[in-house]
Design a protein around this motif. Structure first.
Motif, PDB file in Angstrom:
ATOM      1  N   LEU A 121       0.829  -1.196   0.000  1.00 40.87           N
ATOM      2  CA  LEU A 121       0.000   0.000   0.000  1.00 40.87           C
ATOM      3  C   LEU A 121       0.872   1.258   0.000  1.00 40.87           C
ATOM      4  O   LEU A 121       0.613   2.224  -0.722  1.00 40.87           O
ATOM      5  CB  LEU A 121      -0.896  -0.018   1.240  1.00 40.87           C
ATOM      6  N   LEU A 122       1.933   1.206   0.813  1.00 42.92           N
ATOM      7  CA  LEU A 122       2.843   2.351   0.863  1.00 42.92           C
ATOM      8  C   LEU A 122       3.504   2.561  -0.491  1.00 42.92           C
ATOM      9  O   LEU A 122       3.681   3.691  -0.945  1.00 42.92           O
ATOM     10  CB  LEU A 122       3.912   2.141   1.951  1.00 42.92           C
ATOM     11  N   GLU A 175      -5.045   8.433  11.091  1.00 37.37           N
ATOM     12  CA  GLU A 175      -3.679   8.094  10.657  1.00 37.37           C
ATOM     13  C   GLU A 175      -3.691   7.464   9.265  1.00 37.37           C
ATOM     14  O   GLU A 175      -2.793   7.701   8.455  1.00 37.37           O
ATOM     15  CB  GLU A 175      -3.023   7.142  11.658  1.00 37.37           C
ATOM     16  N   ASN A 176      -4.725   6.682   8.968  1.00 40.98           N
ATOM     17  CA  ASN A 176      -4.839   6.108   7.631  1.00 40.98           C
ATOM     18  C   ASN A 176      -4.995   7.192   6.590  1.00 40.98           C
ATOM     19  O   ASN A 176      -4.401   7.120   5.518  1.00 40.98           O
ATOM     20  CB  ASN A 176      -6.016   5.132   7.582  1.00 40.98           C
ATOM     21  N   VAL A 177      -5.799   8.214   6.933  1.00 36.93           N
ATOM     22  CA  VAL A 177      -6.017   9.307   5.976  1.00 36.93           C
ATOM     23  C   VAL A 177      -4.734  10.129   5.803  1.00 36.93           C
ATOM     24  O   VAL A 177      -4.426  10.606   4.714  1.00 36.93           O
ATOM     25  CB  VAL A 177      -7.193  10.195   6.446  1.00 36.93           C
ATOM     26  N   LEU A 178      -3.983  10.229   6.895  1.00 39.87           N
ATOM     27  CA  LEU A 178      -2.734  11.012   6.856  1.00 39.87           C
ATOM     28  C   LEU A 178      -1.664  10.368   5.969  1.00 39.87           C
ATOM     29  O   LEU A 178      -0.757  11.030   5.488  1.00 39.87           O
ATOM     30  CB  LEU A 178      -2.158  11.091   8.274  1.00 39.87           C
ATOM     31  N   LEU A 179      -1.774   9.052   5.787  1.00 40.48           N
ATOM     32  CA  LEU A 179      -0.700   8.277   5.153  1.00 40.48           C
ATOM     33  C   LEU A 179      -0.177   8.869   3.840  1.00 40.48           C
ATOM     34  O   LEU A 179       1.023   9.089   3.693  1.00 40.48           O
ATOM     35  CB  LEU A 179      -1.172   6.833   4.969  1.00 40.48           C
ATOM     36  N   PRO A 180      -1.065   9.154   2.851  1.00 37.87           N
ATOM     37  CA  PRO A 180      -0.537   9.693   1.578  1.00 37.87           C
ATOM     38  C   PRO A 180       0.144  11.037   1.776  1.00 37.87           C
ATOM     39  O   PRO A 180       1.119  11.342   1.099  1.00 37.87           O
ATOM     40  CB  PRO A 180      -1.786   9.845   0.713  1.00 37.87           C
ATOM     41  N   LEU A 181      -0.368  11.835   2.744  1.00 36.63           N
ATOM     42  CA  LEU A 181       0.262  13.133   2.999  1.00 36.63           C
ATOM     43  C   LEU A 181       1.686  12.939   3.511  1.00 36.63           C
ATOM     44  O   LEU A 181       2.591  13.689   3.159  1.00 36.63           O
ATOM     45  CB  LEU A 181      -0.542  13.912   4.037  1.00 36.63           C
ATOM     46  N   ASP A 224      -4.564  18.544  10.326  1.00 36.16           N
ATOM     47  CA  ASP A 224      -5.853  19.228  10.205  1.00 36.16           C
ATOM     48  C   ASP A 224      -6.536  18.909   8.883  1.00 36.16           C
ATOM     49  O   ASP A 224      -7.746  18.698   8.819  1.00 36.16           O
ATOM     50  CB  ASP A 224      -5.648  20.753  10.290  1.00 36.16           C
ATOM     51  N   THR A 225      -5.726  18.871   7.820  1.00 34.46           N
ATOM     52  CA  THR A 225      -6.294  18.545   6.501  1.00 34.46           C
ATOM     53  C   THR A 225      -6.945  17.169   6.544  1.00 34.46           C
ATOM     54  O   THR A 225      -8.070  16.980   6.059  1.00 34.46           O
ATOM     55  CB  THR A 225      -5.173  18.545   5.437  1.00 34.46           C
ATOM     56  N   ALA A 226      -6.223  16.211   7.154  1.00 37.49           N
ATOM     57  CA  ALA A 226      -6.752  14.846   7.229  1.00 37.49           C
ATOM     58  C   ALA A 226      -8.047  14.830   8.032  1.00 37.49           C
ATOM     59  O   ALA A 226      -9.025  14.172   7.656  1.00 37.49           O
ATOM     60  CB  ALA A 226      -5.714  13.932   7.856  1.00 37.49           C
ATOM     61  N   ILE A 286     -11.906   6.589   0.985  1.00 40.52           N
ATOM     62  CA  ILE A 286     -12.172   7.674   0.029  1.00 40.52           C
ATOM     63  C   ILE A 286     -11.521   8.969   0.514  1.00 40.52           C
ATOM     64  O   ILE A 286     -10.884   9.709  -0.263  1.00 40.52           O
ATOM     65  CB  ILE A 286     -13.702   7.850  -0.169  1.00 40.52           C
ATOM     66  N   ALA A 287     -11.667   9.245   1.819  1.00 40.40           N
ATOM     67  CA  ALA A 287     -10.996  10.430   2.372  1.00 40.40           C
ATOM     68  C   ALA A 287      -9.506  10.339   2.102  1.00 40.40           C
ATOM     69  O   ALA A 287      -8.860  11.321   1.748  1.00 40.40           O
ATOM     70  CB  ALA A 287     -11.263  10.516   3.875  1.00 40.40           C
ATOM     71  N   ARG A 288      -8.942   9.146   2.275  1.00 34.51           N
ATOM     72  CA  ARG A 288      -7.505   8.948   2.058  1.00 34.51           C
ATOM     73  C   ARG A 288      -7.146   9.210   0.588  1.00 34.51           C
ATOM     74  O   ARG A 288      -6.080   9.744   0.277  1.00 34.51           O
ATOM     75  CB  ARG A 288      -7.130   7.509   2.454  1.00 34.51           C
ATOM     76  N   ALA A 289      -8.060   8.785  -0.330  1.00 39.28           N
ATOM     77  CA  ALA A 289      -7.769   8.944  -1.759  1.00 39.28           C
ATOM     78  C   ALA A 289      -7.730  10.422  -2.162  1.00 39.28           C
ATOM     79  O   ALA A 289      -6.980  10.812  -3.052  1.00 39.28           O
ATOM     80  CB  ALA A 289      -8.812   8.200  -2.579  1.00 39.28           C
ATOM     81  N   PHE A 290      -8.552  11.252  -1.466  1.00 39.43           N
ATOM     82  CA  PHE A 290      -8.647  12.655  -1.898  1.00 39.43           C
ATOM     83  C   PHE A 290      -7.803  13.615  -1.073  1.00 39.43           C
ATOM     84  O   PHE A 290      -7.652  14.768  -1.429  1.00 39.43           O
ATOM     85  CB  PHE A 290     -10.122  13.107  -1.861  1.00 39.43           C
ATOM     86  N   VAL A 291      -7.276  13.151   0.060  1.00 35.39           N
ATOM     87  CA  VAL A 291      -6.664  14.064   1.023  1.00 35.39           C
ATOM     88  C   VAL A 291      -5.467  14.830   0.449  1.00 35.39           C
ATOM     89  O   VAL A 291      -5.215  15.966   0.814  1.00 35.39           O
ATOM     90  CB  VAL A 291      -6.260  13.314   2.316  1.00 35.39           C
TER      91      VAL A 291
END
Lengths: 856, 232
Positions: free
Chosen positions: A289-290, B102-108, B118-120, B150-155
């Motif tokens: 995933l990463l 934390e999952n949503v933060l991951l791509p950031l 805050d964005t996440a 979905i939040a993670r995909a768009f964050v």
């Protein structure tokens, strides 16, 4: 970027701590650190304690001795190197009071004496510790001298040309310098009075000593100087080299502890390797995933390495704290033995512990962890796309290399580490083959079971499951057998060490030495002690003789340069004669004297020549192998002794190995019978006097005033104490090794949990009840345990034999009990632990077992 | 945005070579939403993997954001995706040890915008899970997990979002809500969307539909047929 890697790593780690594999990894690393730091702390302090004790017995950290006064230049050099110096002069002289005369061993000490410890002296108010020598004008007499010349406190004795006042009766000297060399009773005086005695003159037999005390650094500073002094014939005693004879037992204990520590580290390493495998498998999805979100391979490695590193650091800290607590416990156990004022634990062992944890992590987890970098981002879409596991050989090679490094670090010997490593690698190869054969054999045996009972069925099914996962089964079999092997070895070696010690120092080990028994007193003395004493050794005749030539050269020229100051060349030696090899002695080279009856002719030959012209034919002698090695002599070398006014030339015809720890009379040189009888001789013996018979001592002192009685009870008691306490220390370490072993079992079973969950799920789908699944799992674990136990027993038997021969210096023996206990115990242990760890799997619904598997 | 030219993907199993995608070409413009339809085993996921640079074609050229992917190694392709490509998977693919936030933060965290908590949190609010920030995935229902995904995909304000059967593991009602959410967020953000599905109704909400048959892509109007695809 590195910040975010660290954040990401730590965030997952916090949550990951709940996962079984991470817990197993954590516990294993913690145990490795706890074991290594505890042992390192302990050995560090034990060494320092022993050195302090040795310094006290020696009289200083460095003792120089020669016939002439030492130069001021040498003093300055020693003081510049960081030593504090104390002067001492030893000589034998007649002392008198009224018409009573007695030869006494005089020991003149200065105001610095003693460097360490205190003497036990009665100055009129009972015996008390006094950390100084007698004041000028005064002297201290030992109880025997006091009795022989009938003196008490306040009396005056004539010493040479002066008179001294007896101000104390000295029960025990702070040091043993100038002590055992002479059997005359002791008079201690102040060096300030020496000149007045007029005893120190040109040609008089005086030993001058410098007792130097200083830090290890000071000893390092003067090594070159010491070598030079040795070559000049000065006797040099360096506390690091010339530790007294508490020796062998403790050295073995140290070897053992080091070994046990390494066994714990090795086991922890195996557990780490197994847990890491599961850890990596569990994180492949995360890694994919990463990758999908843009992480590079390097980043993946960094994130997961940081995570494990964080884990290792926390485990190290807790492990080191446990190690510190453990060494405090060890010190408490050893409180009676170690000097009270030990310096605080150093930082070194702590560093060693952390280094061990990191090495174990890198060596045992590294190659497996690197698998994570090869994960494909595509795995997010196709779950089955796992990267290939690293080759078993790569994992084993890297682990062996790192473990070899640790072996080197701990043993300080590269050849030993290399030998163990190469041997270990070869063994592992053989082990793999044997494991495969053994597993096949056991499985075939189980499949041929024809019983219809539920247990036969469970065994058949369990065996089949084991057979289906052949590679994993083999891995577990090897891990378990190495675990059993290490555990068994540690237990076996401990048992044999203790037995050997016990055999060596049985309850009736002689506690008294009687010296100077005249031939005329021999029978009466024996008759007196015989009804009371136990375990009396033979009476050995003793003749004093000085080495005056070796191979017709000046002895100092003929021996190795560094042996020129050796005690044996500078003092009279105690020579004895024996017809048979004395008990506890072993001929290691050459042959013992031919029996008188069998070879009367040859005996007669050299005997008659000895009688006629003592120099004509050399007399055969037997020499202690340690002395021969020190002096650089071997079979065929000739030594000439001055005995009385005669000279006897001898030839070394045998070398003997003897155990100095036995508390029996031992001799460097033994003559054949009928050579020394005509010279003035006395006898020496050792015997055990039980507590209730102690009153005999007074009778002996009264009836045989010329006989010196040395009570070695205190030393013996100390050795026994040390052994008892070191035994407890060893047991504590053993617990750590066993825990490390259990961590391996836990890690292995955790690693195989998902597959087992799947299998039990399938069995349930096909209609097996909980009882049946429980039996099948129990049977599978028990079979694995049985095979591992068998293999472990074979390995342990092999390894202990090698260890005994080459490291611990014990005779090897077969351990039959091992062949029953390990397979049965293995089957039970693995069966029970495995079975109970799988309980939650059996309770899961079959659908859950087949679905999301054990993602804790 | 994305341009594929004569893509071929074959896999070899033993001596047999199986061609999954054959001479396939496709262009997707910025802001466009494209659905790729196909039966189970038609190669939809393989195509998605290729388009996202997760896998490499056997033959053909593919460029993403103007960069030819064939000239990039795996790390290069990963770094191209970082912060610019979002994903929504059928099985959610949330990290089980991380909380929803934390999952949503991951791509950031994998982009230069690391630490924008805050964005996440705002994105979790937008998908209706503002109150569940600290819950672990296993404490959330399937629908809630997909909202987090979905939040993670768009964050990270991506230019392109890939969605692989986003409703495949959800019941129809929840699936419907998820699709509404996905399309509304996509519209608000003006993101390019490539959606792989077997669901014609879902596909019909995209600007353009393509059907994958026998390794080839063909334009297709989902409203022209009643859905006859079996769920995969």
């Amino acid at each position: 970027m590195s910040n975010l890697n660290a954040r990401l790593a730590m965030r997952s780690l916090k949550r990951d701590l709940r996962a079984a594999d991470v817990r197993a990894l954590f516990v294993a690393l913690m145990l490795a650190v706890a074991a290594s730091t505890m042992i390192a702390f302990f050995l560090d302090r034990l060494d320092r304690g022993l050195e302090r004790q040795a310094s006290q017995m020696l009289g200083g950290d460095l003792v120089l001795e020669q016939r002439d006064p030492f130069s001021e230049d040498l003093r300055t050099q020693l003081e510049d190197a960081g030593f504090t110096l104390s002067d001492q002069v030893d000589l034998v002289s007649m002392i008198s009071r009224g018409d009573r005369f007695q030869p006494a061993s005089l020991k003149a000490v200065d105001d610095v004496y003693p460097h360490y410890g205190a003497s036990q002296v009665d100055i009129g108010e009972g015996t008390e510790p006094i950390a100084s020598g007698p004041a000028p004008g005064e002297a201290w007499a030992d109880p025997r001298l006091a009795q022989l010349v009938d003196i008490g406190i306040g009396d005056r004795v004539q010493v040479g040309q002066t008179e001294l006042t007896i101000s104390g009766i000295i029960e025990r000297e702070a040091d043993q310098s100038g002590g055992f060399g002479s059997f005359n009773p002791r008079l201690m005086l102040n060096t300030a009075d020496l000149d007045a005695t007029g005893l120190v003159q040109e040609g008089s037999r005086v030993e001058f000593e410098i007792l130097a005390a200083g830090p290890p650094q000071a000893l390092d500073n003067v090594q070159a100087l010491l070598d030079e002094l040795r070559r000049e014939g000065v006797e040099v005693s360096d506390v690091r080299v010339d530790q007294p004879q508490l020796g062998n037992a403790l050295q073995r204990a140290e070897s053992y502890l080091g070994l046990a520590g390494l066994a714990a580290v090795l086991l922890a390493g195996v557990a780490v390797a197994m847990s890491t495998r599961r850890y990596v498998e569990r994180h492949l999805d995360t890694a994919a995933l990463l990758r999908c979100f843009g992480a590079s391979q390097r980043q993946l490695v960094i994130i997961f390495s940081l995570q494990l590193l964080g884990l290792a650091l926390i485990a190290s800290l807790i492990g080191a704290a446990l190690g510190l607590a453990g060494q405090a416990l060890l010190l408490w156990l050893l409180a009676n033995f170690l000097p009270m004022t030990l310096p605080p634990p150093g930082i070194m062992p702590l560093g060693l512990g952390v280094l061990t944890a990191l090495s174990v992590l890198v060596g045992f987890a590294g190659p497996t962890l690197l698998r994570i970098r090869r994960v494909s981002a595509l795995k997010v879409l196709r779950r089955e796309l796992d990267p290939l596991p690293p080759s078993a050989w790569l994992v084993v090679s890297v682990a062996s290399l790192v473990f070899g490094g640790l072996l080197w670090l701990y043993s300080g010997s590269l050849p030993l580490a290399l030998a163990l490593l190469v041997g270990g690698a070869a063994l592992l190869g053989v082990l793999w083959g044997v494991s495969a054969l053994l597993l096949s054999g056991v499985l075939r045996g189980v499949q041929s079971l024809s019983g219809k009972g539920p247990w036969s069925q469970a065994l058949r099914l369990g065996g089949r499951q084991l057979g289906r996962r052949r590679q994993a089964g083999l891995g577990q079999l090897m891990a378990f057998s190495v675990t059993f092997f290490a555990m068994a070895m540690i237990v076996l070696v401990r048992g044999d060490l203790l037995n050997t010690w016990q055999d060596q120092l049985p309850a009736d080990t002689p506690n008294y030495f009687a010296i100077n028994i005249q031939p005329s007193e021999r029978e009466a003395f024996e008759n007196t002690i015989d009804p009371h004493a136990e375990a009396q050794s033979a009476l050995y005749p003793m003749v004093r003789g000085r080495v005056i030539a070796i191979n017709d050269q000046d002895p100092r020229e003929a021996v190795r340069p560094d042996a020129r100051g050796d005690n044996s060349l500078r003092r009279e030696l105690n020579l004895t004669w024996q017809a048979e090899v004395p008990e506890g002695n072993e001929i290691v080279a050459g042959e013992w004297f031919a029996n008188n009856d069998e070879s009367a002719d040859t005996q007669q030959g050299w005997m008659s020549e000895v009688a006629a012209t003592p120099k004509a034919a050399p007399v055969p002698i037997s020499m202690e192998d340690g002395l021969a090695e020190r002096l650089g002599l071997t079979l065929g070398d000739q030594m000439t002794f001055a005995v009385g006014s005669d000279e006897i030339t001898t030839e070394i015809t045998s070398l003997r190995n003897l155990n100095w720890d036995t508390f029996r009379p031992n001799f460097f040189i033994i003559f054949p019978p009928d050579v020394l009888e005509s010279f003035g001789h006395s006898y020496i013996t050792a015997f055990y006097l039980p507590e209730e018979e102690q009153s005999l001592v007074n009778q002996l002192v009264r009836d045989f005033p010329g006989v010196s009685l040395l009570n070695v009870e205190a030393i013996l008691g100390q050795v026994r104490d040390v052994l008892a306490q070191v035994t407890r220390a060893i047991e504590l370490v053993l617990v750590l090794v066993l825990l490390a072993g259990v961590s391996v079992l836990y890690a292995a079973l955790t690693a195989s949990r998902p597959v087992r969950a799947h299998e039990s799920g399938l069995l349930r789908v096909f209609g097996a009840g909980q009882t049946m699944i429980s039996r099948v799992q129990g049977a599978e674990f028990a079979l694995l345990g049985l095979a591992s136990g068998l293999l472990g027993a074979a390995l342990a038997e092999l390894a202990t034999a090698v260890l005994y021969l080459y490291l611990l210096d014990l005779p090897p023996r077969l351990h039959l009990e091992l062949w029953f206990l390990l397979p049965l115990g293995g089957a039970l242990l693995i069966g029970i632990i495995g079975h109970s760890l799988s309980r939650s799997l059996r309770q899961q619904a079959s659908a859950a077992s087949l679905g999301l598997l054990g993602e804790a | 945005m994305l341009h594929a030219e004569r893509l071929t993907k074959s896999v070899t199993s033993g001596e047999r070579t199986l061609t999954i995608l054959h001479d396939l070409s496709l262009s997707v413009a910025a802001g466009e939403s494209v659905a790729i339809l196909g039966k189970s085993g038609a190669g939809k996921s393989t195509l998605l993997g290729l388009l996202a640079g997760l896998d490499t074609p056997t033959d053909g050229e593919l460029s993403l954001f103007g960069h030819p992917l064939s000239r990039l190694d795996e790390d290069g392709r990963a770094s191209l995706r970082a912060g610019r490509v979002g994903f929504v998977f059928q099985n959610f693919q949330l990290l089980p040890t991380l909380s929803a936030l934390e999952n949503v933060l991951l791509p950031l965290e994998l982009s230069p915008r690391a630490g924008e908590t805050d964005t996440a949190a705002q994105w979790l609010d937008r998908v209706g899970l503002g109150e569940r920030q600290n819950h672990l995935p296993k404490q959330l229902s399937g629908g809630e997990q997909q909202r987090v995904a979905i939040a993670r995909a768009f964050v990270s304000d991506p230019e392109l979002v890939f969605a692989d059967e986003p409703t495949g593991n959800l019941d129809p009602d929840t699936g419907g809500q998820i699709i509404d959410l996905l399309f509304s967020l996509n519209q608000e953000a003006g993101t390019t969307l490539i959606l792989v599905t077997h669901d014609h109704a879902l596909a019909s909400r995209c600007d353009r539909c393509l059907r994958l048959i026998d390794g080839h892509l063909a334009a297709f109007d989902p409203r022209s047929l009643v859905s006859d695809e079996a769920p995969s």
